[in-house]
Design an enzyme around this catalytic site. Structure first.
Site, PDB file in Angstrom:
ATOM      1  N   HIS A   9       0.815  -1.213   0.000  1.00  0.00           N
ATOM      2  CA  HIS A   9       0.000   0.000   0.000  1.00  0.00           C
ATOM      3  C   HIS A   9       0.852   1.269   0.000  1.00  0.00           C
ATOM      4  O   HIS A   9       2.027   1.253   0.407  1.00  0.00           O
ATOM      5  CB  HIS A   9      -0.938   0.019   1.215  1.00  0.00           C
ATOM      6  CG  HIS A   9      -0.201   0.032   2.534  1.00  0.00           C
ATOM      7  ND1 HIS A   9       0.356   1.176   3.074  1.00  0.00           N
ATOM      8  CD2 HIS A   9       0.074  -0.964   3.402  1.00  0.00           C
ATOM      9  CE1 HIS A   9       0.927   0.891   4.222  1.00  0.00           C
ATOM     10  NE2 HIS A   9       0.787  -0.413   4.450  1.00  0.00           N
ATOM     11  N   GLU A  82      -1.895  -6.999   7.951  1.00  0.00           N
ATOM     12  CA  GLU A  82      -0.597  -6.954   8.623  1.00  0.00           C
ATOM     13  C   GLU A  82      -0.689  -7.721   9.936  1.00  0.00           C
ATOM     14  O   GLU A  82      -1.787  -7.970  10.459  1.00  0.00           O
ATOM     15  CB  GLU A  82      -0.209  -5.485   8.882  1.00  0.00           C
ATOM     16  CG  GLU A  82       1.149  -5.269   9.524  1.00  0.00           C
ATOM     17  CD  GLU A  82       2.299  -5.811   8.679  1.00  0.00           C
ATOM     18  OE1 GLU A  82       2.522  -7.041   8.768  1.00  0.00           O
ATOM     19  OE2 GLU A  82       2.948  -5.032   7.961  1.00  0.00           O
TER      20      GLU A  82
END
Length: 204
Positions: A9, A82
Protein backbone atom coordinates in the site's frame (compact mmCIF):
# COMPACT_ATOMS: atom_id res chain seq x y z
CA UNK A 1 1.54 -18.88 -16.52
CA UNK A 2 -0.29 -16.95 -13.82
CA UNK A 3 1.16 -13.52 -13.06
CA UNK A 4 0.92 -12.13 -9.52
CA UNK A 5 1.27 -8.36 -9.08
CA UNK A 6 2.19 -7.87 -5.41
CA UNK A 7 1.76 -4.28 -4.23
CA UNK A 8 2.46 -2.75 -0.86
CA UNK A 9 0.00 0.00 0.00
CA UNK A 10 0.93 3.66 -0.39
CA UNK A 11 2.46 5.55 2.49
CA UNK A 12 0.44 6.61 5.55
CA UNK A 13 1.09 9.19 8.26
CA UNK A 14 2.06 6.33 10.60
CA UNK A 15 4.56 5.04 8.05
CA UNK A 16 6.05 8.52 7.74
CA UNK A 17 6.56 8.71 11.50
CA UNK A 18 7.87 5.11 11.60
CA UNK A 19 5.10 3.88 13.88
CA UNK A 20 3.94 0.27 13.94
CA UNK A 21 0.48 0.19 12.35
CA UNK A 22 -0.50 -3.47 12.45
CA UNK A 23 -4.29 -3.78 12.61
CA UNK A 24 -4.74 -0.04 13.23
CA UNK A 25 -7.05 0.97 10.38
CA UNK A 26 -5.47 4.12 8.94
CA UNK A 27 -5.93 5.37 5.39
CA UNK A 28 -3.33 6.64 2.94
CA UNK A 29 -1.87 10.10 3.38
CA UNK A 30 -2.03 12.61 0.53
CA UNK A 31 1.42 11.48 -0.50
CA UNK A 32 0.24 7.87 -0.40
CA UNK A 33 -2.61 8.59 -2.80
CA UNK A 34 -0.15 10.31 -5.15
CA UNK A 35 2.11 7.28 -5.02
CA UNK A 36 -0.58 4.77 -5.89
CA UNK A 37 -1.89 6.99 -8.68
CA UNK A 38 1.57 6.78 -10.26
CA UNK A 39 1.44 3.01 -9.91
CA UNK A 40 -2.05 2.98 -11.45
CA UNK A 41 -0.65 4.79 -14.46
CA UNK A 42 2.14 2.26 -14.73
CA UNK A 43 -0.30 -0.66 -14.66
CA UNK A 44 -3.07 0.99 -16.72
CA UNK A 45 -2.46 -1.23 -19.76
CA UNK A 46 -1.86 -4.37 -17.74
CA UNK A 47 -4.43 -7.13 -17.95
CA UNK A 48 -5.90 -7.58 -14.45
CA UNK A 49 -8.30 -10.50 -14.04
CA UNK A 50 -8.72 -10.45 -10.26
CA UNK A 51 -7.93 -8.16 -7.32
CA UNK A 52 -7.39 -9.25 -3.73
CA UNK A 53 -6.70 -6.82 -0.92
CA UNK A 54 -6.18 -6.74 2.81
CA UNK A 55 -9.40 -5.47 4.35
CA UNK A 56 -7.64 -2.52 6.03
CA UNK A 57 -8.24 0.94 4.54
CA UNK A 58 -4.70 1.66 3.41
CA UNK A 59 -4.60 -1.51 1.30
CA UNK A 60 -8.20 -1.23 0.05
CA UNK A 61 -7.64 2.39 -1.04
CA UNK A 62 -4.54 1.26 -2.91
CA UNK A 63 -6.50 -1.49 -4.66
CA UNK A 64 -9.33 0.88 -5.53
CA UNK A 65 -7.01 3.40 -7.18
CA UNK A 66 -4.96 0.86 -9.12
CA UNK A 67 -7.96 -1.14 -10.35
CA UNK A 68 -9.72 1.97 -11.66
CA UNK A 69 -10.40 1.39 -15.34
CA UNK A 70 -10.36 -2.39 -14.96
CA UNK A 71 -13.70 -4.17 -14.78
CA UNK A 72 -12.68 -6.22 -11.77
CA UNK A 73 -14.20 -6.42 -8.29
CA UNK A 74 -11.96 -6.22 -5.24
CA UNK A 75 -12.06 -9.22 -2.92
CA UNK A 76 -11.47 -8.14 0.69
CA UNK A 77 -9.24 -10.61 2.55
CA UNK A 78 -8.65 -10.69 6.30
CA UNK A 79 -5.84 -13.18 5.60
CA UNK A 80 -3.76 -10.39 4.03
CA UNK A 81 -3.85 -8.09 7.06
CA UNK A 82 -0.60 -6.95 8.62
CA UNK A 83 0.46 -8.77 11.78
CA UNK A 84 -1.42 -7.65 14.90
CA UNK A 85 1.23 -5.90 16.98
CA UNK A 86 -1.01 -5.69 20.05
CA UNK A 87 0.34 -3.45 22.82
CA UNK A 88 3.00 -1.82 20.63
CA UNK A 89 0.69 -0.59 17.86
CA UNK A 90 1.05 3.14 17.36
CA UNK A 91 4.54 3.22 18.89
CA UNK A 92 7.88 3.82 17.19
CA UNK A 93 10.92 1.68 17.93
CA UNK A 94 12.40 4.06 20.52
CA UNK A 95 9.12 4.01 22.44
CA UNK A 96 8.93 0.22 22.19
CA UNK A 97 12.50 -0.05 23.50
CA UNK A 98 11.57 1.98 26.59
CA UNK A 99 8.11 0.56 27.27
CA UNK A 100 8.49 -3.04 26.05
CA UNK A 101 12.22 -3.90 26.02
CA UNK A 102 11.63 -7.65 25.54
CA UNK A 103 9.53 -7.00 22.44
CA UNK A 104 12.22 -4.66 21.09
CA UNK A 105 14.80 -7.39 21.65
CA UNK A 106 12.60 -9.87 19.78
CA UNK A 107 12.20 -7.48 16.87
CA UNK A 108 15.96 -6.97 16.66
CA UNK A 109 16.85 -10.66 17.00
CA UNK A 110 14.12 -12.05 14.77
CA UNK A 111 12.97 -15.63 15.25
CA UNK A 112 9.88 -17.62 14.34
CA UNK A 113 9.03 -17.69 18.05
CA UNK A 114 8.36 -13.94 18.02
CA UNK A 115 5.06 -12.89 19.65
CA UNK A 116 3.40 -9.59 20.50
CA UNK A 117 1.63 -9.07 23.86
CA UNK A 118 -2.04 -8.42 23.19
CA UNK A 119 -1.56 -9.33 19.53
CA UNK A 120 -0.46 -12.25 17.38
CA UNK A 121 2.45 -14.63 17.56
CA UNK A 122 4.47 -14.99 14.39
CA UNK A 123 3.55 -18.61 13.72
CA UNK A 124 -0.19 -17.91 13.96
CA UNK A 125 0.19 -14.85 11.74
CA UNK A 126 2.15 -16.87 9.17
CA UNK A 127 -0.52 -19.57 9.06
CA UNK A 128 -3.19 -16.92 8.51
CA UNK A 129 -1.37 -15.26 5.63
CA UNK A 130 -0.34 -18.51 3.97
CA UNK A 131 -3.97 -19.67 3.96
CA UNK A 132 -4.54 -17.00 1.30
CA UNK A 133 -2.76 -19.32 -1.19
CA UNK A 134 -5.98 -21.34 -1.43
CA UNK A 135 -7.64 -18.48 -3.31
CA UNK A 136 -4.96 -18.54 -5.99
CA UNK A 137 -5.83 -22.12 -6.89
CA UNK A 138 -8.99 -20.82 -8.61
CA UNK A 139 -7.07 -18.94 -11.29
CA UNK A 140 -6.33 -20.35 -14.70
CA UNK A 141 -3.17 -19.91 -16.70
CA UNK A 142 -2.73 -16.51 -18.33
CA UNK A 143 -4.57 -14.80 -15.47
CA UNK A 144 -3.03 -11.70 -13.91
CA UNK A 145 -3.85 -11.22 -10.25
CA UNK A 146 -3.34 -7.98 -8.30
CA UNK A 147 -2.69 -8.40 -4.57
CA UNK A 148 -2.47 -5.31 -2.35
CA UNK A 149 -1.27 -5.80 1.18
CA UNK A 150 1.36 -4.77 3.74
CA UNK A 151 5.08 -5.28 4.10
CA UNK A 152 4.81 -8.20 6.51
CA UNK A 153 2.27 -10.30 4.60
CA UNK A 154 4.10 -9.69 1.31
CA UNK A 155 7.31 -11.02 2.88
CA UNK A 156 5.40 -14.04 4.13
CA UNK A 157 3.77 -14.68 0.75
CA UNK A 158 7.10 -14.43 -1.08
CA UNK A 159 8.69 -17.00 1.24
CA UNK A 160 5.67 -19.27 0.84
CA UNK A 161 5.42 -18.89 -2.94
CA UNK A 162 9.14 -19.53 -3.43
CA UNK A 163 9.03 -22.46 -0.99
CA UNK A 164 11.73 -21.06 1.29
CA UNK A 165 11.69 -20.94 5.08
CA UNK A 166 10.00 -18.06 6.86
CA UNK A 167 13.38 -17.67 8.60
CA UNK A 168 14.20 -15.61 5.50
CA UNK A 169 11.31 -13.20 6.21
CA UNK A 170 13.58 -10.32 7.22
CA UNK A 171 15.68 -10.63 4.05
CA UNK A 172 13.01 -9.07 1.82
CA UNK A 173 12.06 -5.40 1.62
CA UNK A 174 8.80 -3.93 0.34
CA UNK A 175 8.62 -0.15 0.13
CA UNK A 176 5.36 1.77 0.05
CA UNK A 177 3.65 1.61 -3.37
CA UNK A 178 6.24 -0.87 -4.63
CA UNK A 179 5.57 -3.50 -7.29
CA UNK A 180 6.77 -7.09 -7.09
CA UNK A 181 5.96 -9.71 -9.73
CA UNK A 182 5.87 -13.48 -9.36
CA UNK A 183 5.19 -15.58 -12.45
CA UNK A 184 3.81 -19.03 -11.66
CA UNK A 185 4.55 -21.69 -14.27
CA UNK A 186 3.61 -25.36 -14.20
CA UNK A 187 7.20 -26.08 -13.13
CA UNK A 188 7.01 -23.58 -10.29
CA UNK A 189 7.18 -19.86 -9.44
CA UNK A 190 9.76 -17.35 -10.64
CA UNK A 191 10.43 -14.03 -8.92
CA UNK A 192 10.54 -11.66 -11.90
CA UNK A 193 10.60 -8.29 -10.14
CA UNK A 194 11.19 -7.27 -6.54
CA UNK A 195 10.30 -4.05 -4.72
CA UNK A 196 10.33 -1.86 -7.83
CA UNK A 197 9.53 1.82 -7.19
CA UNK A 198 10.81 3.30 -10.44
CA UNK A 199 7.36 4.84 -11.03
CA UNK A 200 7.98 7.03 -7.96
CA UNK A 201 11.29 8.40 -9.24
CA UNK A 202 9.97 11.96 -9.50
CA UNK A 203 9.28 11.91 -5.75
CA UNK A 204 12.84 10.91 -4.95
Amino acid sequence: MTKLLLVRHGITEMNSSRRFSGHTDVDLSEEGFRQVEKLRQRLAKEQIDAVYSSDLKRAMSTAEVISRGHETEISSCFELREIHYGDIEGLNFDEISRQHPEVAKGLTNFSLELSFPGGEDFKGYTARVCSFRDKLENHAEKHTVLITAHGGPLRTLICDLLDISQDNWRKFRFDNASLTIVDIYSRGPILSLLNDTSHLAEEG
